[in-house]
Design a protein around this motif. Sequence first.
Motif, mmCIF file in Angstrom:
data_model
loop_
_atom_site.group_PDB
_atom_site.id
_atom_site.type_symbol
_atom_site.label_atom_id
_atom_site.label_comp_id
_atom_site.label_asym_id
_atom_site.label_seq_id
_atom_site.Cartn_x
_atom_site.Cartn_y
_atom_site.Cartn_z
ATOM 1 N N ASP A 109 0.874 -1.295 0.055
ATOM 2 C CA ASP A 109 -0.028 -0.134 -0.122
ATOM 3 C C ASP A 109 0.869 1.193 -0.246
ATOM 4 O O ASP A 109 1.541 1.576 0.999
ATOM 5 C CB ASP A 109 -0.765 -0.059 1.275
ATOM 6 C CG ASP A 109 -1.875 1.097 1.376
ATOM 7 O OD1 ASP A 109 -2.034 1.793 0.169
ATOM 8 O OD2 ASP A 109 -2.554 1.411 2.322
ATOM 9 N N PHE A 110 1.004 2.043 -1.155
ATOM 10 C CA PHE A 110 1.522 3.285 -1.410
ATOM 11 C C PHE A 110 1.122 4.361 -0.972
ATOM 12 O O PHE A 110 1.408 5.623 -1.163
ATOM 13 C CB PHE A 110 2.506 3.302 -2.586
ATOM 14 C CG PHE A 110 3.497 2.278 -2.792
ATOM 15 C CD1 PHE A 110 4.799 2.426 -2.395
ATOM 16 C CD2 PHE A 110 3.193 0.755 -3.329
ATOM 17 C CE1 PHE A 110 5.815 1.581 -2.476
ATOM 18 C CE2 PHE A 110 4.239 0.004 -3.187
ATOM 19 C CZ PHE A 110 5.414 0.216 -3.058
ATOM 20 N N HIS A 111 -0.457 4.124 -0.848
ATOM 21 C CA HIS A 111 -1.255 5.121 -0.704
ATOM 22 C C HIS A 111 -1.672 5.665 0.809
ATOM 23 O O HIS A 111 -1.603 4.609 1.422
ATOM 24 C CB HIS A 111 -2.636 5.045 -1.558
ATOM 25 C CG HIS A 111 -2.433 4.963 -2.906
ATOM 26 N ND1 HIS A 111 -1.953 6.029 -3.878
ATOM 27 C CD2 HIS A 111 -2.450 3.975 -3.873
ATOM 28 C CE1 HIS A 111 -1.940 5.595 -5.014
ATOM 29 N NE2 HIS A 111 -2.099 4.212 -4.958
ATOM 30 N N GLY A 112 -2.061 6.836 1.246
ATOM 31 C CA GLY A 112 -2.202 6.975 2.593
ATOM 32 C C GLY A 112 -1.075 7.630 3.151
ATOM 33 O O GLY A 112 -0.125 8.009 2.708
ATOM 34 N N ARG A 113 -1.089 7.420 4.466
ATOM 35 C CA ARG A 113 0.024 7.910 5.378
ATOM 36 C C ARG A 113 0.266 6.922 6.446
ATOM 37 O O ARG A 113 -0.325 6.120 6.969
ATOM 38 C CB ARG A 113 -0.613 9.268 6.213
ATOM 39 C CG ARG A 113 -0.745 10.260 5.242
ATOM 40 C CD ARG A 113 -1.359 11.417 5.741
ATOM 41 N NE ARG A 113 -1.921 12.490 4.941
ATOM 42 C CZ ARG A 113 -1.217 13.588 4.743
ATOM 43 N NH1 ARG A 113 -0.238 13.813 5.561
ATOM 44 N NH2 ARG A 113 -1.522 14.706 3.930
ATOM 45 N N ALA A 114 1.364 6.838 6.973
ATOM 46 C CA ALA A 114 2.041 6.110 8.048
ATOM 47 C C ALA A 114 2.548 7.026 9.283
ATOM 48 O O ALA A 114 3.399 7.950 8.920
ATOM 49 C CB ALA A 114 3.282 5.380 7.481
ATOM 50 N N ARG A 115 1.941 6.818 10.306
ATOM 51 C CA ARG A 115 2.503 8.025 11.605
ATOM 52 C C ARG A 115 3.846 7.245 12.008
ATOM 53 O O ARG A 115 4.395 6.381 11.424
ATOM 54 C CB ARG A 115 1.471 7.310 12.683
ATOM 55 C CG ARG A 115 0.022 7.760 12.143
ATOM 56 C CD ARG A 115 -0.108 9.602 12.179
ATOM 57 N NE ARG A 115 -1.372 10.072 11.611
ATOM 58 C CZ ARG A 115 -1.779 10.677 10.816
ATOM 59 N NH1 ARG A 115 -0.666 11.392 10.259
ATOM 60 N NH2 ARG A 115 -2.921 10.923 10.433
ATOM 61 N N ARG A 116 4.584 8.233 12.674
ATOM 62 C CA ARG A 116 5.846 8.252 13.080
ATOM 63 C C ARG A 116 5.865 6.625 13.840
ATOM 64 O O ARG A 116 6.760 6.218 13.736
ATOM 65 C CB ARG A 116 6.231 9.364 14.109
ATOM 66 C CG ARG A 116 7.351 9.232 14.479
ATOM 67 C CD ARG A 116 7.832 10.407 15.491
ATOM 68 N NE ARG A 116 7.498 11.752 14.586
ATOM 69 C CZ ARG A 116 6.838 12.933 15.325
ATOM 70 N NH1 ARG A 116 6.829 12.755 16.436
ATOM 71 N NH2 ARG A 116 6.666 13.756 14.534
ATOM 72 N N LYS A 117 5.147 6.564 14.645
ATOM 73 C CA LYS A 117 5.276 5.027 15.402
ATOM 74 C C LYS A 117 5.063 4.059 14.696
ATOM 75 O O LYS A 117 5.966 3.042 14.962
ATOM 76 C CB LYS A 117 4.172 5.238 16.733
ATOM 77 C CG LYS A 117 4.114 4.008 17.457
ATOM 78 C CD LYS A 117 3.167 4.257 18.616
ATOM 79 C CE LYS A 117 3.455 3.018 19.865
ATOM 80 N NZ LYS A 117 2.689 3.278 21.026
ATOM 81 N N GLN A 147 4.941 10.772 2.692
ATOM 82 C CA GLN A 147 3.548 11.382 2.524
ATOM 83 C C GLN A 147 2.854 12.061 3.494
ATOM 84 O O GLN A 147 2.229 13.026 3.529
ATOM 85 C CB GLN A 147 2.583 10.739 1.875
ATOM 86 C CG GLN A 147 2.994 10.054 0.480
ATOM 87 C CD GLN A 147 2.257 9.165 -0.245
ATOM 88 O OE1 GLN A 147 1.178 8.397 0.294
ATOM 89 N NE2 GLN A 147 2.376 8.734 -1.548
ATOM 90 N N ASP A 148 3.306 11.563 5.111
ATOM 91 C CA ASP A 148 2.586 12.045 6.074
ATOM 92 C C ASP A 148 3.091 13.336 6.394
ATOM 93 O O ASP A 148 2.615 14.293 7.253
ATOM 94 C CB ASP A 148 2.830 11.017 7.206
ATOM 95 C CG ASP A 148 1.854 11.216 8.606
ATOM 96 O OD1 ASP A 148 0.892 11.729 8.517
ATOM 97 O OD2 ASP A 148 2.546 11.220 9.376
ATOM 98 N N SER A 149 4.419 13.732 5.811
ATOM 99 C CA SER A 149 5.042 14.853 6.254
ATOM 100 C C SER A 149 4.964 15.954 5.223
ATOM 101 O O SER A 149 5.411 17.028 4.935
ATOM 102 C CB SER A 149 6.764 14.512 6.446
ATOM 103 O OG SER A 149 6.882 14.304 5.108
#
Length: 96
Positions: free
Chosen positions: A14-22, A77-79
């Motif tokens: 999954d390359f879409h969306g966001r991943a949080r830091r944790k 992407q989350d940043s």
Amino acid sequence: MEWYLKVMQNHYVDFHGRARRKEFWMFKLVLLIFITIAYLLDISLGFGGSGVPFPCVVIVILVHCIPDFAVTVRRIQDSNNPGWLAFLGAFGFFIP
């Protein structure tokens, strides 16, 4: 371990969306632990001398290369940066 399993089961490619830091750092930590265990296993089995590859380490890295890249893209992407910047990091370019 929960975050690692979340990436491996639900977001493998999954390359879409966001991943949080944790999520990002827990995945990286568990991956580092797995690589270390595989390295120690290879050493105990007698691999790794004079140009002989470490087969367990290679298997662990091959299994994790796509989800590792995917979680890196989602973290970028989350940043609020475009995910294609991960390609620059994968090829060793410096991004100021």
